[in-house]
Scaffold this motif. Structure first.
Motif, mmCIF file in Angstrom:
data_model
loop_
_atom_site.group_PDB
_atom_site.id
_atom_site.type_symbol
_atom_site.label_atom_id
_atom_site.label_comp_id
_atom_site.label_asym_id
_atom_site.label_seq_id
_atom_site.Cartn_x
_atom_site.Cartn_y
_atom_site.Cartn_z
ATOM 1 N N LYS A 85 1.031 -1.157 0.067
ATOM 2 C CA LYS A 85 0.132 -0.041 -0.104
ATOM 3 C C LYS A 85 0.749 1.149 -0.099
ATOM 4 O O LYS A 85 0.614 2.303 -0.667
ATOM 5 N N VAL A 129 -0.084 0.480 -4.304
ATOM 6 C CA VAL A 129 -0.711 -0.677 -4.760
ATOM 7 C C VAL A 129 -2.171 -0.625 -4.061
ATOM 8 O O VAL A 129 -2.454 -0.352 -2.840
ATOM 9 N N ARG A 130 -3.159 -1.096 -4.872
ATOM 10 C CA ARG A 130 -4.497 -0.736 -4.390
ATOM 11 C C ARG A 130 -5.117 -2.106 -4.346
ATOM 12 O O ARG A 130 -4.893 -3.055 -5.190
ATOM 13 N N PHE A 131 -5.983 -2.420 -3.304
ATOM 14 C CA PHE A 131 -6.546 -3.852 -3.265
ATOM 15 C C PHE A 131 -8.051 -3.856 -3.111
ATOM 16 O O PHE A 131 -8.621 -4.833 -2.823
ATOM 17 N N ASP A 132 -8.560 -2.759 -3.351
ATOM 18 C CA ASP A 132 -10.024 -2.450 -3.387
ATOM 19 C C ASP A 132 -10.630 -2.687 -5.019
ATOM 20 O O ASP A 132 -9.936 -3.035 -5.692
ATOM 21 N N ALA A 153 -8.739 -1.015 -8.002
ATOM 22 C CA ALA A 153 -7.307 -1.411 -8.059
ATOM 23 C C ALA A 153 -6.843 -1.354 -9.952
ATOM 24 O O ALA A 153 -5.916 -0.772 -10.071
ATOM 25 N N ASP A 154 -7.865 -1.792 -10.567
ATOM 26 C CA ASP A 154 -7.700 -1.843 -12.042
ATOM 27 C C ASP A 154 -7.422 -0.321 -12.414
ATOM 28 O O ASP A 154 -6.546 -0.166 -13.101
ATOM 29 N N ALA A 213 -3.380 -8.366 -6.493
ATOM 30 C CA ALA A 213 -3.532 -7.000 -7.055
ATOM 31 C C ALA A 213 -3.406 -7.005 -8.612
ATOM 32 O O ALA A 213 -3.414 -5.894 -9.223
#
Length: 279
Positions: A81, A85-88, A91-92, A123
């Motif tokens: 994070k 980097v996004r994990f929700d 994310a794309d 991710a």
């Protein structure tokens, strides 16, 4: 049950025996995962854990796996994070807008690293990983890294991707390395190295990068455990999307051996100290 992690032993997985005043949401007998932070005391049959860092452990997650998640997987998650980097659900969109696409994970077969590889793949990132020669297949086939490097080889020491990629982000879980090695491995457009165990030199360099607005930056990780992240990690483990590799298990009477092995820094995955009766 407790997990040895770096210099601390504060990850807990067990059963609620008694509740403190004002605590709600739990009852005696509940199976839980917790982190005794910041005291980090866990090598005992009974431990006091904050409700704010305690989450339910579902039957699909074993006590051993649960004990390894808070600090190690939590550190890996916060490293990524911190690198953007996004994990929700977005994310794309974040990746399309210039978020990290190529990530390097060092010490990828270790306690934090083996989670970082899996989380980066979750991710949707291209992952290059470094590890010892004996763990190359484990990192590629077991964890899903796209490329793996033996850190003892010239290419591994230089962090050179076999495909020639430069990295947008590095989750650095290994001992300190000279900054020029990272600088040369990062993408020309810029990138960030998030250091799991920064020393004084790394902290000073991070400050200089910040005040000079450097495109290539080193960021020390300051772990700040969050209950919502612990819940998410446990849920990923429940769904089978995040798997724990346990190097070895020790009874409480041999905790000193477990600690010594952890300090050697060559374990594959996590080391667990068992109290018994935690499943």
């Amino acid at each position: 049950m407790n997990s040895c992690h770096g210099r601390t032993v504060g990850d807990l997985s067990g059963e609620v025996v008694e509740l403190g005043g004002g605590v709600s949401g739990f009852k005696p007998g509940d199976k839980v995962v917790s982190m005794s932070f910041p005291n980090c005391g866990g090598l005992a049959e009974y431990a006091v854990a904050p409700a704010s860092l305690t989450v339910a452990r579902p039957p699909e997650v074993s006590a051993a796996d649960g004990a390894t998640l808070p600090a190690a997987a939590g550190s890996a998650l916060q490293q990524l994070k911190a690198a953007g980097v996004r994990f929700d659900a977005d994310a794309d969109a974040a990746a399309a807008a210039g978020g990290p696409k190529n990530v390097l994970v060092t010490a990828a077969s270790g306690g934090v690293g083996h989670y970082a590889v899996q989380l980066a793949k979750l991710a949707g990132l291209h992952v290059t990983a470094t590890c010892g020669a004996r763990n190359l297949a484990f990192v590629r086939d077991g964890l899903g890294a796209d490329e793996a490097l033996d850190y003892r080889t010239p290419d591994g020491a230089a962090l050179r991707s076999p495909s020639g990629r430069r990295y947008d982000a590095v989750a650095h879980c290994a001992p300190p390395a000279p900054w020029p090695v990272f600088r040369d491995a990062l993408a020309d457009a810029g990138g960030v190295v998030v250091d799991l165990t920064p020393g004084v030199a790394a902290t000073v360099r991070s400050f200089l990068h910040r005040v000079t607005f450097s495109k290539k930056r080193l960021v020390p990780l300051i772990l700040m455990p969050k209950k919502e992240e612990m819940e998410w990690l446990v849920d990923m483990a429940k769904q089978g999307k995040l798997k724990t590799t346990i190097d070895s298990k020790y009874p409480l009477s041999r905790a000193q051996e477990a600690w010594a092995k952890s300090m050697e820094g060559h374990a594959t995955g996590k080391i667990v100290v068992e109290m018994g009766g935690t499943e």
